[in-house]
Design a protein around this motif. Sequence first.
Motif, PDB file in Angstrom:
ATOM      1  N   LEU A  78       0.810  -1.213   0.000  1.00  0.00           N
ATOM      2  CA  LEU A  78       0.000   0.000   0.000  1.00  0.00           C
ATOM      3  C   LEU A  78       0.844   1.263   0.000  1.00  0.00           C
ATOM      4  O   LEU A  78       0.500   2.244  -0.650  1.00  0.00           O
ATOM      5  CB  LEU A  78      -0.937  -0.008   1.221  1.00  0.00           C
TER       6      LEU A  78
ATOM      7  N   HIS B 275      -3.299   1.064  -6.145  1.00  0.00           N
ATOM      8  CA  HIS B 275      -3.321   1.662  -4.804  1.00  0.00           C
ATOM      9  C   HIS B 275      -4.756   1.833  -4.309  1.00  0.00           C
ATOM     10  O   HIS B 275      -5.055   1.526  -3.144  1.00  0.00           O
ATOM     11  CB  HIS B 275      -2.620   3.023  -4.841  1.00  0.00           C
TER      12      HIS B 275
ATOM     13  N   GLN C 264      -6.135  -1.567  -3.273  1.00  0.00           N
ATOM     14  CA  GLN C 264      -5.543  -2.018  -2.018  1.00  0.00           C
ATOM     15  C   GLN C 264      -6.084  -1.224  -0.837  1.00  0.00           C
ATOM     16  O   GLN C 264      -6.378  -1.790   0.222  1.00  0.00           O
ATOM     17  CB  GLN C 264      -4.021  -1.888  -2.085  1.00  0.00           C
ATOM     18  N   ARG C 265      -6.234   0.075  -1.002  1.00  0.00           N
ATOM     19  CA  ARG C 265      -6.718   0.903   0.108  1.00  0.00           C
ATOM     20  C   ARG C 265      -8.159   0.549   0.459  1.00  0.00           C
ATOM     21  O   ARG C 265      -8.518   0.516   1.643  1.00  0.00           O
ATOM     22  CB  ARG C 265      -6.589   2.386  -0.243  1.00  0.00           C
TER      23      ARG C 265
ATOM     24  N   GLN D   4      -8.750  -0.660   4.243  1.00  0.00           N
ATOM     25  CA  GLN D   4      -9.362   0.342   5.118  1.00  0.00           C
ATOM     26  C   GLN D   4     -10.134  -0.264   6.291  1.00  0.00           C
ATOM     27  O   GLN D   4     -10.001   0.207   7.429  1.00  0.00           O
ATOM     28  CB  GLN D   4     -10.280   1.257   4.296  1.00  0.00           C
TER      29      GLN D   4
ATOM     30  N   GLN E  21       1.699  -6.357   1.854  1.00  0.00           N
ATOM     31  CA  GLN E  21       0.986  -5.574   2.877  1.00  0.00           C
ATOM     32  C   GLN E  21       1.534  -5.877   4.271  1.00  0.00           C
ATOM     33  O   GLN E  21       1.702  -4.975   5.093  1.00  0.00           O
ATOM     34  CB  GLN E  21      -0.528  -5.872   2.840  1.00  0.00           C
TER      35      GLN E  21
ATOM     36  N   ARG F 126      -2.970   9.644   0.044  1.00  0.00           N
ATOM     37  CA  ARG F 126      -1.859   8.759   0.369  1.00  0.00           C
ATOM     38  C   ARG F 126      -1.411   8.905   1.827  1.00  0.00           C
ATOM     39  O   ARG F 126      -0.342   8.413   2.195  1.00  0.00           O
ATOM     40  CB  ARG F 126      -0.686   9.023  -0.576  1.00  0.00           C
TER      41      ARG F 126
ATOM     42  N   ILE G 136      -2.267   4.926   6.173  1.00  0.00           N
ATOM     43  CA  ILE G 136      -3.505   4.294   6.617  1.00  0.00           C
ATOM     44  C   ILE G 136      -3.413   3.831   8.066  1.00  0.00           C
ATOM     45  O   ILE G 136      -4.422   3.670   8.756  1.00  0.00           O
ATOM     46  CB  ILE G 136      -3.841   3.100   5.683  1.00  0.00           C
TER      47      ILE G 136
END
Length: 476
Positions: free
Chosen positions: A123, A131, A134-135, A139, A287, A423, A426
């Motif tokens: 990520l 991206h 993946q986010r 999340q 990840q 970006r 997270i």
Amino acid sequence: MGSADTRRRFIEAVRRLANRRLRLLGRTAQNSTMTMVRVANDVPSAPGGLPVLGHALAFKRDPVAFLGTLRALGPMVRIQLGPKPAYVVNDEHLIRRVFVPDAHKFDKGIFWEKVGAIVGNGLANSSGTVHLRQRRMMQPMFHRRRIALYATTMAAHWAERVAGWQEGQVLDVPHEMADTALSMVVRTVFSSRLGDGAVEAMRSGFPDVQDGVMWRTMNPFPVLEKLPTPGNRRFAAGIDHIQRAVDTAIAAYRADGSDHGDLLSTLVAARDPETGTALTDDEIRDQVLTIALAAGDTTANALAWALYQIGTSPELGQCIAAEVAEVAKDRPLDVGDLDALVYTDRVVQEVFRFYAFWMLMRRTLTDVVLGDVRLPAGAQVLISPLSLHRDPAIYPDAGRFLPDRWTSEVRRTAFIPFGAGARQCIGDRFAWTEVMLGLATICRRWQLVPVTGQTTREVCRISLNPAPLHMTVTPR
């Protein structure tokens, strides 16, 4: 009738003339604006560059001091890292443009290319639609409710770890915090013994690969990375060992098929809410390594620097201890206490201000006008949250560690310890929770006193490390 017609034609002629003049003025203004945009070569250059090497030696010798000197040279300054230029952005408004409205015009740059040797396309390193996908899938793992579950594990682990210290023991604080932070994230990622091999591989291998990343980022001659030197061999072997161990853990989790209530189980079971697709084994590994590297480096250093400040100003630790005693009495800490630990939170905010990331990099995907400068596609852009956070024009008395500055209004747009925009890290709330619980747990029981005679320096690795920092454990 004729008179009315004449007046109408006259009014229309005047209107057409006025419109032509307005269009002409608009074009003139546009041309005037365009002439004000400078080309990248006109950006002020940092002094002291050497032939061939440029500013690479000064940058490598003391990056914090070097970047700090550039702020006085203007909102954007050009440096040479070997034969290639990089553009250091100092102005908070231009930094905000890079991170937020113009973020789609940049990718991650050379630093994250080098980190990619460890974390692959995780990520922190991916871009574009990869991206975003993946986010979306990651999340939910960092939702407030999930953080509360992780906090229970964190609080128990901190209490266990701190209880094992002995009066008079001398701690290598950076090592102790790195080991604790990595153990913490590992318990969150791998609650099952199926991940034991990955845990040990990360604990033993991360120091060498972190050093290798920083050397590669500042190395002006990439060909040197391919030579069979001892450092290059250690770097490659460390990455291979870590990645193989994590791959083994993922395969074991898939074969076991059980939900262990940890992050790896969640990653294995995750599905894209829009497409229903799962993460591949390579994506899961990337990840896991991204999370582990961030926790074992960023969080550990924040804790170490906090303890350094508390050691040099014992009243900070006394205030934290008193607050914890008032909020939690004699019972174990839990996530519900965090909102009430107001002073502890101010200390953590000041830690993330004063010891922010020393460098973030971006690379332009196309020609980008940033302020009054047109940067060409492929230009390396360097941003130092650390330098921004130590700007006295933004933070009065910026060179002092003052938690009480957070009792008044602070320009939040200039506080970017975890980046900003789409970006932004997270795991920022994960890290904040871990540091809060760690400081509260340590300060309620122990006072750490710096060993006399040592001079602790700021060492730039992936984040800012304190070295050396040995402290003696004393009961509070």
